[in-house]
Design an enzyme around this catalytic site. Sequence first.
Site, PDB file in Angstrom:
ATOM      1  N   CYS A  98       0.842  -1.174   0.020  1.00 13.19           N
ATOM      2  CA  CYS A  98       0.037   0.219   0.093  1.00 13.19           C
ATOM      3  C   CYS A  98       0.693   1.310  -0.136  1.00 13.19           C
ATOM      4  O   CYS A  98       2.142   1.225   0.399  1.00 13.19           O
ATOM      5  CB  CYS A  98      -0.939   0.136   1.234  1.00 13.19           C
ATOM      6  SG  CYS A  98      -2.133  -1.207   1.205  1.00 13.19           S
ATOM      7  N   CYS A 148      -3.389  -9.073   6.699  1.00 14.06           N
ATOM      8  CA  CYS A 148      -3.449  -7.949   5.632  1.00 14.06           C
ATOM      9  C   CYS A 148      -4.849  -7.458   5.544  1.00 14.06           C
ATOM     10  O   CYS A 148      -5.858  -8.353   4.967  1.00 14.06           O
ATOM     11  CB  CYS A 148      -2.592  -8.309   4.289  1.00 14.06           C
ATOM     12  SG  CYS A 148      -2.871  -7.272   3.082  1.00 14.06           S
ATOM     13  N   TYR A 188      -7.680  -5.864 -25.828  1.00 19.85           N
ATOM     14  CA  TYR A 188      -7.108  -6.181 -24.829  1.00 19.85           C
ATOM     15  C   TYR A 188      -8.212  -7.217 -23.785  1.00 19.85           C
ATOM     16  O   TYR A 188      -8.001  -6.684 -22.609  1.00 19.85           O
ATOM     17  CB  TYR A 188      -6.404  -5.063 -23.997  1.00 19.85           C
ATOM     18  CG  TYR A 188      -5.728  -4.181 -24.836  1.00 19.85           C
ATOM     19  CD1 TYR A 188      -4.262  -4.360 -24.980  1.00 19.85           C
ATOM     20  CD2 TYR A 188      -6.384  -3.209 -25.820  1.00 19.85           C
ATOM     21  CE1 TYR A 188      -3.556  -3.584 -25.770  1.00 19.85           C
ATOM     22  CE2 TYR A 188      -5.569  -2.353 -26.624  1.00 19.85           C
ATOM     23  CZ  TYR A 188      -4.364  -2.564 -26.713  1.00 19.85           C
ATOM     24  OH  TYR A 188      -3.521  -1.772 -27.457  1.00 19.85           O
ATOM     25  N   CYS A 199      -5.681   2.165 -16.701  1.00 22.38           N
ATOM     26  CA  CYS A 199      -5.103   1.798 -15.359  1.00 22.38           C
ATOM     27  C   CYS A 199      -3.842   2.900 -15.139  1.00 22.38           C
ATOM     28  O   CYS A 199      -3.148   2.562 -14.104  1.00 22.38           O
ATOM     29  CB  CYS A 199      -4.732   0.375 -15.040  1.00 22.38           C
ATOM     30  SG  CYS A 199      -3.408  -0.305 -16.122  1.00 22.38           S
TER      31      CYS A 199
HETATM   32  N1  SAH Z   1     -10.200  -6.453 -20.188  1.00 19.56           N
HETATM   33  C1  SAH Z   1      -9.484  -7.446 -19.154  1.00 19.56           C
HETATM   34  C2  SAH Z   1      -8.012  -7.382 -18.938  1.00 19.56           C
HETATM   35  C3  SAH Z   1      -7.295  -6.192 -19.476  1.00 19.56           C
HETATM   36  S1  SAH Z   1      -5.531  -6.230 -18.812  1.00 19.56           S
HETATM   37  C4  SAH Z   1     -10.264  -7.264 -17.927  1.00 19.56           C
HETATM   38  O1  SAH Z   1     -11.078  -6.367 -17.847  1.00 19.56           O
HETATM   39  O2  SAH Z   1      -9.963  -8.348 -16.962  1.00 19.56           O
HETATM   40  C5  SAH Z   1      -4.633  -6.184 -20.357  1.00 19.56           C
HETATM   41  C6  SAH Z   1      -4.498  -7.103 -21.243  1.00 19.56           C
HETATM   42  O3  SAH Z   1      -4.109  -6.777 -22.428  1.00 19.56           O
HETATM   43  C7  SAH Z   1      -3.756  -8.448 -20.754  1.00 19.56           C
HETATM   44  O4  SAH Z   1      -4.796  -9.674 -20.744  1.00 19.56           O
HETATM   45  C8  SAH Z   1      -2.643  -8.443 -21.576  1.00 19.56           C
HETATM   46  O5  SAH Z   1      -2.014  -9.875 -22.022  1.00 19.56           O
HETATM   47  C9  SAH Z   1      -3.417  -8.095 -22.831  1.00 19.56           C
HETATM   48  N2  SAH Z   1      -2.477  -7.463 -24.196  1.00 19.56           N
HETATM   49  C10 SAH Z   1      -1.301  -6.580 -24.113  1.00 19.56           C
HETATM   50  N3  SAH Z   1      -0.828  -6.366 -24.879  1.00 19.56           N
HETATM   51  C11 SAH Z   1      -1.656  -6.640 -26.060  1.00 19.56           C
HETATM   52  C12 SAH Z   1      -1.858  -6.345 -27.467  1.00 19.56           C
HETATM   53  N4  SAH Z   1      -0.894  -5.481 -28.141  1.00 19.56           N
HETATM   54  N5  SAH Z   1      -2.945  -6.756 -28.246  1.00 19.56           N
HETATM   55  C13 SAH Z   1      -3.988  -7.501 -27.194  1.00 19.56           C
HETATM   56  N6  SAH Z   1      -3.921  -7.825 -26.083  1.00 19.56           N
HETATM   57  C14 SAH Z   1      -2.841  -7.257 -25.298  1.00 19.56           C
END
Ligand code: SAH
Length: 460
Positions: free
Chosen positions: A91, A169, A322, A418
Amino acid sequence: MKSYQKEQDVSIRVGQQMTLTIKSLGINGEGIGYFKRKIVFVDRALPGEVVHAKVTEAKEKYAVAKLLRVVEKSPSRIQPPCPVYEECGGCSLQHMEYQAQLASKQEIVVESLRKYTRLNNPPVAPTIGMDNPWAYRNKAQFQVGKQNGKLIAGLYQTGSHKLVNLEGCQVQHEATTQIVQAAKQIVEELGIPVYDEKKRTGVIRTIVARVAFATGETQLTLVTATREIPRVKELILELRTRLPQLVGIAQNVNTQKTSLVFGEQTISLWGQPSIAEQLGELSFDLSARAFFQLNPEQTQKLYNEVKAAAGLTGNELVLDLYCGTGTIGLWLAPYAKEVRGIELIPEAVEDANRNAQRNNASNASFHVGRAEVLMPKWAKQGTRPDVVVVDPPRTGLDDALIHSLLDVKPKKIVYVSCNPSTLAKDIGKLMQRYELVSVQPVDMFPHTAHVESVSLLVKK
Ligand code: SAH
């Protein structure tokens, strides 16, 4: 004529002590102040405070200083509830009252957008927080080590490799703490050797405990450096006896010298290989290594913000870029005509497609690939998405993807981020063709500096 005065030397030396006013909170939760116009980062200092600090790092563009004394205290400063807060790297904002944390997270997003876009008043809403911002994490992943001959498990100190032993924790769900503490004790009692990363000897590397919030099912995974675990039968028996709440015990083998927690091979030692979790209307089957959002309560709020931003009518083609294990896409699928996800990691895509089947989302499909490669390829084949959701890692969107979005021109882009800095830079580029309509920060990780947000961009 007035002579041109040479600018004063503003160099700051390591070891120098200074008094400064903290203006804002940085992206890692540190206080930001200025000394003779140079930016100075002071860990654990809060906005509005006057602090006395000692410089530990002096760079051309900035300096880092250690907090020596708070001269004028912020009304938001509180006593951190955690006894090992100062040592543990988990944290970074426990010294700040929770409502002030939320306000600062909103401010961080506002400031990033001011810095990287032409917007003076970016439309950033107040951060959505938690009513009870404790015990929110569904997974504890604690490294195991030795300290004065005793087995310890916990997290590393920030910026160091010193392991901090955690007996409890407060951000973890109680079920995960019980499992980790019991597992730790049993491993110690049975004398199963702890992995030593320097010597590369020993067995137990990491203890991972996970709980499904909706069903209460729990799972324990021991990450080991070797395939064999000495006294494994006794180990399983003790775990089952003292932790009757477990539905499965797994072993993951990681023989590599790496900071990655998991290795390739997962073996079920006892019970079920996965636990059942639910998020809203959706249900998931989580195997030991399967990715799942760490704060289920806030994840639902985050996804509802995505849904509200997407404003679906049932006729849209939605891309979930992603997509991880497809949770966002599946959240939207009941309200769209079709959902297509893209994700780099093949195992995650397998999970996503399995999750689609499990939830009868016949209009959702998930595909392995790079978003910046596959989306343009689909566009060439005539795919015209109405809404594109992106949820990239901290590095933000690839330039090729931004070009492709500007080219494909979906009506709406929903950007789940994020990292406020890369979000703001990417939005700055998308603003050639898109208007930033709203930004909603959601606090996924109370007491840490993480800032998650959902932005809606609409085609001009
Ligand atoms: N949308 C998901 C997680 C997102 S985390 C949720 O809400 O749970 C970001 C993700 O992007 C990861 O799983 C990673 O493997 C993927 N990633 C990273 N670079 C990428 C790319 N160039 N194209 C597609 N996916 C990618």
